[in-house]
Design a protein around this motif. Structure first.
Motif, PDB file in Angstrom:
ATOM      1  N   UNK A 119      -5.340  10.969  -2.972  1.00 32.36           N
ATOM      2  CA  UNK A 119      -5.257  10.288  -1.683  1.00 32.36           C
ATOM      3  C   UNK A 119      -4.235  10.983  -0.791  1.00 32.36           C
ATOM      4  N   UNK A 120      -4.293  10.683   0.484  1.00 25.27           N
ATOM      5  CA  UNK A 120      -3.391  11.279   1.468  1.00 25.27           C
ATOM      6  C   UNK A 120      -2.583  10.179   2.145  1.00 25.27           C
ATOM      7  N   UNK A 121      -1.404  10.512   2.653  1.00 27.29           N
ATOM      8  CA  UNK A 121      -0.664   9.523   3.460  1.00 27.29           C
ATOM      9  C   UNK A 121      -1.453   9.201   4.722  1.00 27.29           C
ATOM     10  N   UNK A 122      -1.374   7.954   5.146  1.00 27.21           N
ATOM     11  CA  UNK A 122      -2.204   7.535   6.263  1.00 27.21           C
ATOM     12  C   UNK A 122      -1.462   6.537   7.138  1.00 27.21           C
ATOM     13  N   UNK A 123      -1.479   6.786   8.456  1.00 27.23           N
ATOM     14  CA  UNK A 123      -0.974   5.816   9.428  1.00 27.23           C
ATOM     15  C   UNK A 123      -2.147   4.920   9.807  1.00 27.23           C
ATOM     16  N   UNK A 124      -2.023   3.639   9.536  1.00 30.94           N
ATOM     17  CA  UNK A 124      -3.155   2.741   9.730  1.00 30.94           C
ATOM     18  C   UNK A 124      -3.015   1.848  10.950  1.00 30.94           C
ATOM     19  N   UNK A 125      -1.867   1.932  11.616  1.00 30.00           N
ATOM     20  CA  UNK A 125      -1.623   1.029  12.743  1.00 30.00           C
ATOM     21  C   UNK A 125      -1.387   1.764  14.052  1.00 30.00           C
ATOM     22  N   UNK A 126      -1.520   3.098  14.063  1.00 26.77           N
ATOM     23  CA  UNK A 126      -1.351   3.890  15.276  1.00 26.77           C
ATOM     24  C   UNK A 126      -2.408   4.990  15.305  1.00 26.77           C
ATOM     25  N   UNK A 127      -2.620   5.570  16.492  1.00 27.84           N
ATOM     26  CA  UNK A 127      -3.451   6.773  16.600  1.00 27.84           C
ATOM     27  C   UNK A 127      -2.573   7.957  16.241  1.00 27.84           C
ATOM     28  N   UNK A 128      -2.612   8.373  14.984  1.00 36.53           N
ATOM     29  CA  UNK A 128      -1.723   9.430  14.501  1.00 36.53           C
ATOM     30  C   UNK A 128      -2.434  10.145  13.356  1.00 36.53           C
ATOM     31  N   UNK A 129      -3.005  11.271  13.663  1.00 33.78           N
ATOM     32  CA  UNK A 129      -3.703  12.053  12.639  1.00 33.78           C
ATOM     33  C   UNK A 129      -2.707  12.945  11.923  1.00 33.78           C
ATOM     34  N   UNK A 130      -2.490  12.676  10.644  1.00 33.49           N
ATOM     35  CA  UNK A 130      -1.495  13.414   9.874  1.00 33.49           C
ATOM     36  C   UNK A 130      -2.091  14.721   9.367  1.00 33.49           C
ATOM     37  N   UNK A 164       0.871  -1.174   0.000  1.00 36.22           N
ATOM     38  CA  UNK A 164       0.000   0.000   0.000  1.00 36.22           C
ATOM     39  C   UNK A 164       0.911   1.228   0.000  1.00 36.22           C
ATOM     40  N   UNK A 165       1.013   1.893  -1.147  1.00 32.34           N
ATOM     41  CA  UNK A 165       1.950   3.014  -1.281  1.00 32.34           C
ATOM     42  C   UNK A 165       1.584   4.210  -0.417  1.00 32.34           C
ATOM     43  N   UNK A 166       0.358   4.273   0.053  1.00 34.97           N
ATOM     44  CA  UNK A 166      -0.083   5.423   0.850  1.00 34.97           C
ATOM     45  C   UNK A 166       0.126   5.219   2.344  1.00 34.97           C
ATOM     46  N   UNK A 167       0.393   3.991   2.770  1.00 35.25           N
ATOM     47  CA  UNK A 167       0.469   3.712   4.202  1.00 35.25           C
ATOM     48  C   UNK A 167       1.804   4.157   4.795  1.00 35.25           C
TER      49      UNK A 167
END
Length: 750
Positions: A593-604, A538-541
């Motif tokens: 699309x935007x970069x996204x952290x999917x495994x932590x609570x981290x609002x970019x 997943x290039x966005x993760x």
């Protein structure tokens, strides 16, 4: 000191108080992680408020600097802080003036006060607020090693003080009771409390202190630890005989060496009581001496954003050496700093990109002292053959108060030292061979997260191979790309010293970025020992060290696709030319699309397509269009980032300031150039965001930048003149800046 005095005189002659444009509240809300309290430039102490809110998910990440602007309560005022970092530490020795003894001490969060924002003032070297619940005006200022508190009680007959020696910010506010590993303290008299504490959060730190009161303590009560906990350090409530006065003054001197040294620091920097205003004025002058180095023409908000960035840039690194030059090194030994100063708080993964290059222009003497400190660190490092992390020496990676945190990747002290050396700025007391030894060992001998054994064996870092216990299969692409940039820097140094064999070896390794470029996907990819690229990515993760088998460090495939700072032409060739390179940049910046952290609570926050301005691996990306046939796209993106991603409110930083890196990016971009390759000695020409700026160089020369016809619509560079001659290249070199002169941009519409 002479330079500071000279510049202070210049300020008086010019009639400009540049501190009026600094707003320390910028970045104190959300993810900026700045603090509003008082500090000198590079000061060891930085007294500032600790705020509190009703606990919520993500609370600790917001409070790594101890303060959020919108919090309704203040817990007190601590003496040490970090600027804009991503991990909690510091906030040592909490003081809170109170006027009651009826607070339930079962929870330390019961000791707090509401306050009104209109009473809160922050300026360079000064902070003030009124505590509504306790009816006390609090004022803070500082010298380099001494925090100076002044409390004015509405009802001095009820004057009390809470001192919490256990407190410190942490990843879990419920574990403050385990923050201190060791502590000892003693009331030497009714006027003096001294002691020692070792706090563990992020890096175990030794802190010795002396706290002096200008009024006598008449009673003291030690509070019990919170129910069900044990604490190594106490909390006290003190009552004072105010002797008919409203004001209570407190001085806190600190040292990493000992209590005696903390007292010496205090006595050397604050001569007597009732000198709060003179200390504040002196600290203000020190800030003006730095802020005076650059003058810009622009509106009030532009000046406020620019000079606050310059202010944030010089909050750190922090000189933790005592006034006699002694400091405590990582192995707990007492050392004497080679330059008389020992600079720590080195967020090098962040700052090597722009903050350290900015220092080379504005403060070469500071750069020499910083680099001397890093070589002192290397020299005094004690190795342990039984510990793979410490089996070999290495220059600092992320050093906090003399202790290595092992945070982030790469050995980015190497490009910092090499860049300065190639610019003629050398460390003190060290020979060329000494410096090269530190650089060479750091990039060629294994230690935590550099994986040189794997790189030398495979030409990359396989995610499925372990040659040692420190090969953990994480961030493998980033660790390679960041590490081989250090190899490039080391190669330039070896070449400069005539070490051709070493240079050739390192230049070869610097080209290993080609080994992780997957032509099929068009991205940098993780690779196994059989040479097979990772599939189904997943290039966005956004991934990082928190994930086993991750490819990247706090980034995604889009960000590290372009992380070849030293060889943009080679990367373009790998991507099949300028046109294809430009197209890939378009896919990044103009992605839906935007970069996204999917495994932590981290609002970019602070994204522009897939570009993430709030994190450092992206910072050079807007300038890469200057290597294509569409350089105007850089100009458009820079204008957007400067205008919309930095503004003069508490939430005006779209990401951690990271020890001045976000601020340095802003300064370079406003001035019109940026060090895409921080060790190349060149700055890519961007698009200035003010009509005129002048840098007052340390060699008494001036470098002026002008942007003719600059307006909100005319933000594209049409031509550039350097000292009256048109230049067609996309860069200016360091010597052209420090020799003084005039750089003129002709601006037009998009």
């Amino acid at each position: 000191m002479f330079a500071i005095g000279l510049l202070s005189c210049q300020n008086e002659i010019n009639g400009t108080d540049y501190t009026q444009y600094v707003n320390p509240f910028i970045g104190t809300q959300n993810e900026g992680h700045t603090f509003p309290g008082a500090t000198t430039p590079h000061g060891m102490v930085q007294p500032s408020p600790e705020s509190y809110n009703t606990y919520y998910k993500g609370y600790e990440m917001d409070h790594v600097a101890g303060y959020q602007y919108n919090d309704p309560w203040l817990l007190g005022f601590t003496q040490t802080h970090l600027n804009g970092v991503g991990c909690p530490s510091m906030s040592d020795i909490l003081l809170l003036p109170i006027n009651t003894d009826t607070i339930n001490s079962e929870s330390r969060f019961n000791f707090k006060s509401a306050y009104r924002k209109e009473t809160e003032i922050a300026k360079p070297g000064y902070y003030k607020v009124f505590l509504d619940d306790f009816k006390v005006k609090v004022e803070l200022t500082a010298t380099e090693h001494v925090a100076y508190h002044k409390y004015t009680f509405d009802n001095p007959e009820d004057a009390r003080l809470l001192i919490d020696l256990q407190y410190g910010v942490s990843w879990d506010i419920n574990t403050i009771s385990s923050n201190i590993l060791e502590a000892s303290q003693q009331f030497e008299s009714e006027y003096v409390l001294s002691g020692y504490r070792k706090a563990k959060e992020w890096a175990a730190r030794d802190l010795y202190y002396v706290i002096k009161f200008n009024k006598p303590v008449v009673t003291k009560r030690q509070l019990p630890a919170a129910k069900g906990t044990t604490e190594k350090a106490p909390r006290y409530v003190l009552d004072f005989n105010m002797e008919g006065h409203q004001e209570l003054e407190i001085l806190i001197g600190v040292s990493t060496v000992g209590i005696k040294e903390a007292k010496k620091n205090l006595e050397a920097e604050v001569a007597s009581w009732n000198t709060f205003d003179s200390v504040r004025k002196n600290t203000n002058q020190k800030w003006n001496a730095i802020l005076n180095t650059i003058s810009i023409q622009g509106g009030k908000k532009k000046k406020e954003a620019f000079y606050t960035s310059l202010y944030h840039l010089y909050i750190q690194p922090n000189n933790i050496a005592d006034v006699d030059g002694q400091y405590r090194s990582a192995n707990s030994g007492i050392q004497k700093a080679s330059s008389g100063k020992y600079y720590s708080t080195l967020s090098l993964w962040d700052t090597f990109r722009a903050a350290n290059p900015m220092y080379t222009i504005l403060s070469p003497e500071l750069v020499s002292d910083i680099n001397t400190s890093m070589l002192d660190s290397y020299t005094h490092m004690v190795t342990d053959s039984l510990n793979p992390k410490e089996a070999n020496k290495y220059l600092p990676r992320w050093q906090l108060w003399g202790k290595e945190t092992h945070t982030m990747v790469g050995n980015h002290a190497v490009p910092v030292i090499v860049d300065a050396y190639l610019k003629g700025i050398k460390p003190k007391q060290y020979t060329d061979d000494d410096i090269f030894d530190a650089v060479w060992i750091s990039v060629t001998k294994p230690h935590y997260r550099n994986h040189v054994q794997l790189i030398d064996s495979f030409g990359y870092i396989p995610y499925d191979v372990k040659l040692s216990s420190i090969d953990d299969g994480r961030e493998t692409v980033s660790r390679l790309l960041e590490g081989i940039y250090d190899d490039y820097a080391a190669a330039r140094f070896a070449e400069k010293l005539g070490k051709s064999n070493e240079a050739n070896f390192l230049y070869k390794r610097a080209g290993y970025y080609k080994n992780v470029y997957d032509k099929e996907s068009g991205f940098m990819r993780g690779k196994n020992a059989n040479g097979v690229f990772r599939k189904h990515v997943d290039n966005t993760e956004v991934v990082g060290e928190w994930l086993e088998g991750s490819d990247f460090t706090e980034g995604n495939a889009f960000h590290y696709q372009f992380h070849v700072l030293h060889d943009i032409p080679g990367l373009q060739q790998l991507m099949e030319g300028k046109q294809a390179f430009e197209k890939k940049l378009d896919q990044l910046f103009f992605s839906k699309s935007k970069p996204e952290v999917k495994t932590l609570v981290w609002n970019i926050h602070g994204t522009y397509g897939q570009y993430w301005h709030g994190n450092e691996p992206c910072h050079h990306l807007p300038y890469l269009y200057k290597y294509t046939n569409a350089p105007e796209k850089t100009d458009k993106i820079i204008k957007t980032l400067v205008d919309e991603y930095y503004y003069t409110k508490p939430d005006g930083l779209m990401g951690n300031d990271d020890c001045g890196q976000m601020s340095a990016w802003y300064m370079f971009s406003v001035l019109g150039f940026y060090p895409v390759n921080p060790t190349g000695g060149e700055y890519v020409l961007g698009a200035p965001q003010v009509e005129e700026a002048t840098i007052r160089l340390p060699n008494n020369k001036m470098f002026t930048i002008k942007a003719n016809n600059l307006t909100d619509k005319n933000f594209v560079v049409k031509s550039i003149m350097l000292n009256g001659k048109k230049i067609d290249r996309n860069y200016i070199n360091h010597n052209e800046i420090i020799n003084g002169g005039e750089l003129i941009f002709e601006m037009g519409n998009y």
